[in-house]
Scaffold this motif. Structure first.
Motif, PDB file in Angstrom:
ATOM      1  N   MET A 184     -17.080   6.457 -10.742  1.00 12.52           N
ATOM      2  CA  MET A 184     -18.000   5.709  -9.643  1.00 12.52           C
ATOM      3  C   MET A 184     -18.900   6.565  -9.139  1.00 12.52           C
ATOM      4  SD  MET A 184     -18.368   5.465  -6.363  1.00 12.52           S
ATOM      5  CE  MET A 184     -16.994   6.457  -5.691  1.00 12.52           C
ATOM      6  N   SER A 212     -21.671   6.847 -11.718  1.00 14.10           N
ATOM      7  CA  SER A 212     -22.517   5.603 -11.423  1.00 14.10           C
ATOM      8  C   SER A 212     -23.439   5.567 -10.287  1.00 14.10           C
ATOM      9  CB  SER A 212     -21.677   4.577 -11.510  1.00 14.10           C
ATOM     10  OG  SER A 212     -22.240   3.338 -11.404  1.00 14.10           O
ATOM     11  N   VAL A 251     -17.202  -0.652  -3.358  1.00 14.86           N
ATOM     12  CA  VAL A 251     -16.070   0.362  -4.180  1.00 14.86           C
ATOM     13  C   VAL A 251     -14.691  -0.636  -3.798  1.00 14.86           C
ATOM     14  CG1 VAL A 251     -14.815   2.298  -4.917  1.00 14.86           C
ATOM     15  CG2 VAL A 251     -17.128   2.222  -3.919  1.00 14.86           C
ATOM     16  N   THR A 290     -16.757   1.424 -15.898  1.00 13.70           N
ATOM     17  CA  THR A 290     -17.562   1.622 -14.749  1.00 13.70           C
ATOM     18  C   THR A 290     -19.048   2.162 -15.354  1.00 13.70           C
ATOM     19  OG1 THR A 290     -15.969   2.695 -13.558  1.00 13.70           O
ATOM     20  CG2 THR A 290     -18.405   3.275 -12.690  1.00 13.70           C
ATOM     21  N   GLY A 309     -19.963  -6.496 -11.831  1.00 15.06           N
ATOM     22  CA  GLY A 309     -18.451  -6.082 -11.678  1.00 15.06           C
ATOM     23  C   GLY A 309     -17.537  -6.999 -10.776  1.00 15.06           C
ATOM     24  N   THR A 355     -22.609  -0.088 -15.062  1.00 17.04           N
ATOM     25  CA  THR A 355     -23.873   0.807 -14.689  1.00 17.04           C
ATOM     26  C   THR A 355     -25.108   0.423 -15.473  1.00 17.04           C
ATOM     27  OG1 THR A 355     -22.590   2.273 -13.666  1.00 17.04           O
ATOM     28  CG2 THR A 355     -24.821   2.982 -14.072  1.00 17.04           C
ATOM     29  N   TYR A 389     -17.735  -2.443  -7.844  1.00 13.72           N
ATOM     30  CA  TYR A 389     -16.922  -1.756  -8.883  1.00 13.72           C
ATOM     31  C   TYR A 389     -15.556  -2.335  -8.906  1.00 13.72           C
ATOM     32  CZ  TYR A 389     -20.672   1.838  -8.729  1.00 13.72           C
ATOM     33  OH  TYR A 389     -21.892   2.625  -8.749  1.00 13.72           O
TER      34      TYR A 389
END
Length: 521
Positions: A294, A297, A42, A231, A165, A235, A258
């Motif tokens: 997030m 996901s 993240v 996001t 990402g 996914t 992400y």
């Protein structure tokens, strides 16, 4: 009659043996099959940006955010309370991909354009010639580091490697800007930039619809014009890529990287309103919705593993690339968004480098377990290779990271006397506690920060003072000298770069410089 009975018994025995062998073969395959590995990375997520408490108590921030799937992952695996990355993104991502400490790989700040530093030096310092072009699969790129990457090794050993990402590995116009050149077989939306133009499909994930920008997210054209959050798009594409690996009966490595929760702070409309209704500052409501988006996901992918029947053979790691943003762009008081930790992204204080980390290794990690053992981002490289069962690999670079598989197995390992190092001879831009060119060591309870601009020290007992409120540099002089000596020896050993003091035109002295230390005795 007897002959007939013997035939019947014989047939039953053959069927039993055949069935048993077939069953045992399946069990053996299940045991020996290489595990799938997913790393959730993240962007800019702080230690407190979750309903999972990573401290010894639940805090107001833990009660603010809603991350049920992180809670679920924590209940199924191990929580790391003292996991560290670097203070800004590119150094962390390079350390992950290479197993090298930032002082060694020299990608010590964030990268973007080839040959150009994204941030000017502060008054009083000239930055060293750091590797502003990032990591590269070749040694022909100037001011870059040639490496053998983690996905390259995994791919060579039968893994289907997926990048999804944010990449941010190499500068624009270099091979390293494309994850496909760094060992990934699938690249979903990764390029040189470290932030999205927009999180909204209605805006084509671009900064401006009618213009091209370095920040525009590539490769998601099928979602352009649609009411979908970035996001969610990542996914869906990641699930398709995992399914492809499963169909081809190959183990996969998914680097689920992400763009959230990096700026621009744009709200996910599926979650934003409930935070507005709770009275949050408008920016903080958007930020909280980015976090929950997030988390959804994470849950969607965990659910998909269950539906596919592969959850028991899939290792999940969860990490952030640096501390939570607090110096700029947030609502409310600056430098307070990671409390009880001091400061945030860009800072050598705990708020800039301590991260939320979770690991689920099915059948190995104890459910709902916790460890206080130190882990730093370069440790992921040898750990993931070991998790994949790989032991015959070579790299062009020296690996600094230490595998933490023994911690995951619950083996007693007192590694908190191991020294951790950070080196940032650069300028991030904003100002605040712990922000600035510096070198840092954490060992045991203690942490020493050496600031390059004026060669002063901060010394904290992190165990007793997690908020770094009391500088003990002038009181604990023996500890100061011991840590400064170890830090100086390490920096020289890895050939670390130091900036130049523009007032003297001399290189900033090493932290164990005798003249500097005498001032504290």
């Amino acid at each position: 009659m007897i002959s007939s009975l013997k035939k019947t018994v014989f047939c039953i025995s053959v069927i039993f043996v055949f069935t048993a062998c077939k069953s045992n073969k399946k069990e053996t395959q299940a045991v020996t099959a290489k595990p799938n590995i997913i790393l959730f990375m993240v962007d800019d997520m702080g230690w407190q940006d979750t309903s999972v408490p990573f401290w010894n108590t639940k805090t107001a921030l833990n009660n603010l955010y809603h991350t049920p799937n992180m809670e679920r992952l924590a209940s199924q695996g191990m929580k790391f309370t003292q996991a560290y990355a670097t203070a800004v993104c590119s150094p962390t991502r390079v350390s992950l991909m290479t197993g090298m400490n930032a002082a060694r790989h020299r990608v010590t700040n964030w990268t973007l354009k080839r040959g150009i530093s994204a941030v000017n030096p502060p008054k009083g310092l000239a930055m060293p010639e750091w590797n502003l072009n990032g990591i590269q699969p070749t040694d022909s790129i100037e001011r870059a580091v040639h490496v053998t990457t983690l996905p390259q090794i995994l791919k060579a050993h039968g893994y289907f490697t997926i990048h999804s990402g944010k990449a941010h590995f190499g500068a624009l116009g270099t091979p390293g800007e494309n994850p496909l050149n760094l060992g990934f077989q699938v690249n979903i939306a990764g390029h040189a930039a470290g932030a999205p133009g927009s999180y909204y499909g209605t805006k084509n994930f671009k900064k401006q619809l009618d213009k091209n920008s370095v920040w525009d997210v590539p490769g998601l054209e099928k979602y352009h014009g649609k009411d979908i959050f970035l996001t969610e798009a990542l996914t869906r594409e990641s699930i398709l890529a995992m399914d492809k690996a499963v169909e081809n009966k190959k183990p996969f490595y998914l680097y689920m990287s992400y763009y959230a929760v990096h700026t621009p702070i744009q709200g996910d409309p599926r979650f934003e309103q409930k935070y507005i209704d709770r009275g949050l500052h408008p920016t903080e409501a958007k930020y909280a919705s980015l976090i929950e988006s997030m988390d959804k996901s994470l849950g969607d992918i965990m659910n998909h593993l269950d539906e596919k029947g592969i959850a028991d053979n899939t290792i999940i790691l969860f990490m952030s690339d640096n501390g939570g943003l607090s110096a700029v762009a947030r609502g409310g008081e600056k430098h307070t968004h990671n409390k009880p930790l001091s400061s945030g992204k860009g800072s050598a204080h705990e708020g800039g480098i301590r991260e939320p980390m979770l690991v689920k290794w099915p059948g190995v990690t104890e459910a709902n377990s916790k460890t206080n053992d130190f882990v730093i981002i370069e440790d992921f490289f040898p750990t993931i290779i070991e998790l994949a069962g790989i032991n015959d690999f070579k790299t062009v670079q020296t690996i600094d990271g230490k595998s933490f598989t023994s911690i995951l197995k619950g083996e007693k390992k007192d590694n908190n006397n191991r020294a951790l190092f950070w080196h940032y001879p650069n300028n991030w831009g904003p100002t605040g506690p712990g922000i600035g060119a510096s070198s840092t060591i954490r060992k045991g309870d203690w942490k020493l920060i050496y600031y390059h601009l004026d060669s002063h020290f901060e010394l904290f007992n992190i165990t007793e003072d997690i908020g770094e409120t009391t500088n003990l540099a002038t009181k604990e002089t023996k500890k100061l000298k011991a840590l400064a000596t170890e830090l100086g020896n390490y920096l020289r050993a890895v050939n670390a770069q130091m900036p130049t003091n523009t007032n003297t035109n001399q290189m900033v002295p090493w932290p164990d410089n005798e003249t500097l230390l005498k001032a504290y005795f």
